[in-house]
Design a protein around this motif. Structure first.
Motif, PDB file in Angstrom:
ATOM      1  N   LEU A 136      59.299  -0.335  21.329  1.00 39.62           N
ATOM      2  CA  LEU A 136      58.705   0.508  22.363  1.00 39.62           C
ATOM      3  C   LEU A 136      59.613   1.707  22.582  1.00 39.62           C
ATOM      4  O   LEU A 136      60.807   1.551  22.840  1.00 39.62           O
ATOM      5  N   LEU A 161      56.040   2.065  18.865  1.00 41.11           N
ATOM      6  CA  LEU A 161      54.913   2.253  19.793  1.00 41.11           C
ATOM      7  C   LEU A 161      55.356   3.193  20.909  1.00 41.11           C
ATOM      8  O   LEU A 161      56.400   2.981  21.536  1.00 41.11           O
ATOM      9  N   ASP A 162      54.562   4.192  21.122  1.00 41.13           N
ATOM     10  CA  ASP A 162      54.833   5.156  22.187  1.00 41.13           C
ATOM     11  C   ASP A 162      54.570   4.485  23.534  1.00 41.13           C
ATOM     12  O   ASP A 162      53.432   4.142  23.852  1.00 41.13           O
ATOM     13  N   ALA A 163      55.607   4.286  24.315  1.00 45.81           N
ATOM     14  CA  ALA A 163      55.475   3.580  25.599  1.00 45.81           C
ATOM     15  C   ALA A 163      55.566   4.522  26.791  1.00 45.81           C
ATOM     16  O   ALA A 163      55.764   4.082  27.916  1.00 45.81           O
TER      17      ALA A 163
END
Lengths: 197, 197
Positions: A136, A161-163
Motif C-alpha cells: 500500500l 496499490l495506491d492507498a
C-alpha cells in the motif's frame, strides 16, 4: 528485494558495516549480479530514491542531518511506530499521526511517500521464494507516488496499490501491529493481499 | 451473510422498518429459509450475541440505553470512525482509541469484541456470490473472542483471524479507511486477505 537492474546503496552510520552487509548480500545471490554497495548515510542519501529502513524511533534523527541533501528527492518511509505493551506490539499515534508525516515535516523540501510496511523481512530477503504481497503506497506528491509504485512493481511478487494521500499512512502503519499480532498468534509470516481487485 | 441455522433479530429504533427489511431479506432468498425477524433495539439486544451495525457515531447512543440488557453478553463492534477530509475518508482517533474501546467503556459488564470491519457490504449481502475474505477479530475476553470467531466461521467465505486484544481494534478500524481509499482509487470492492497463513 529482487529488483532487476536497480543500483542500491546501503547506508549506515557505520560505513564498514554497510559494506560488509552489502558484500554478503551480493555473495549470497551470485547469479543475480546484484548492484548493492555499502556506504555511510550521506552516501545512501545521494541516491535518486531513498528508502528509510531504520527502526521507527531512529527515522527522524537519521534524516535530520541529511535535510538539505534529501531536498527534492523521493524519501520512502516504511517504519511503523509500535511499542510493546504487555504481550503485544501496539501501534501508537505520533503527534503528527504517522512516521511518514513526521518525516515529511522534518524534510519539507523532500517528497515523502509511505510503502513496504507489511512485508515480512525474512521473506523479502529470500530472493528464491516468492512473496505475493500487496504494498500500500501513500503520498501527497503524484510523481513521488508514481516513482514509489514503479519501484514496488520492479520487485518480484509485489503489487503496488495506491492507498491515497500521506494522511492514510497512519492507518497503513498501524496495521503493521495487526500483522504482527496475527504472526505471533499463528506462528506465521503474514502479508496483506487485497481481494476483489 | 449466509449463516446457516442462526436466528437473527434485526433491531432498529423503528421496529416497523426493521420488520419490513427483515421480510425483504427473507423473501429475497426463499430457498435459504433465513430465520431473520425485525424488532426494536431492545428486541435485538435480547439475542445471545449482539452485532452493532450502526454508523460509528450512532454506536454509543444506541447501546447506552441497553447497558443493563447487554450485561454479560458478547457485543460485536464493526464500525470504524471515519470522517471525510477533502476527497478521502480518513480514520480519526477517538479518545479511547477505537469504537470498540468506546463501547467497552460504556458497557463495562459486556464483553465487547471487534470484527467485520473490512467487508464490502454489497458483497456481504449477496448470498449467491462468494466472498473469500479474512475477518480480523480483537477481544480481551477469550470466550467472547471464541464466540465471535465461530460466528465468522459460520458465514460462507469468511475466515476468522485472531488479531489480539481489544487495543488492536484501533488499527483494525483505521485500516477501513485504507480499504475505502483503494476502493475509490480502483473502483473496486476490496477486502483483506492475509497471505502466508
Amino acid at each position: 528485494m529482487a529488483a532487476a537492474g536497480i543500483e542500491v546503496t546501503l547506508g549506515s552510520r557505520d560505513r564498514a558495516r554497510a559494506e560488509t552487509i552489502a558484500a554478503e548480500v551480493v555473495e549470497s545471490w551470485p547469479e543475480r549480479r546484484l548492484a548493492i554497495r555499502g556506504s555511510d548515510n550521506a552516501g545512501a542519501a545521494a541516491a535518486d530514491v531513498v528508502i528509510l529502513g531504520t527502526p521507527w524511533d531512529s527515522a527522524l534523527p537519521t534524516v535530520q542531518p541529511l535535510r538539505d541533501q534529501l531536498a527534492g528527492k523521493v524519501v520512502i518511509s516504511m517504519a511503523a511506530a509500535l511499542v510493546r505493551v504487555g504481550q503485544q506490539l501496539q501501534a501508537i499515534t505520533l503527534g503528527r499521526g504517522s512516521v511518514a508525516a513526521t518525516l515529511q515535516a522534518a524534510l519539507p523540501e523532500s517528497r515523502v511517500t509511505a510503502a513496504f510496511h507489511h512485508l515480512p523481512a525474512e521473506d523479502l530477503s529470500n530472493l528464491d521464494e516468492g512473496l505475493f504481497a500487496d504494498v500500500l503506497v501513500c503520498a501527497d506528491d503524484a510523481s513521488a507516488k508514481e516513482t514509489t509504485m514503479a519501484l514496488v512493481e520492479a520487485i518480484e511478487g509485489l503489487r503496488p496499490l495506491d492507498a491515497g494521500r500521506l494522511t492514510q499512512a497512519q492507518a497503513v502503519e498501524a496495521f503493521t501491529a495487526v500483522c504482527i499480532a496475527v504472526n505471533i498468534r499463528y506462528k506465521a509470516r503474514t502479508y496483506v493481499r487485497m481481494g476483489g481487485i
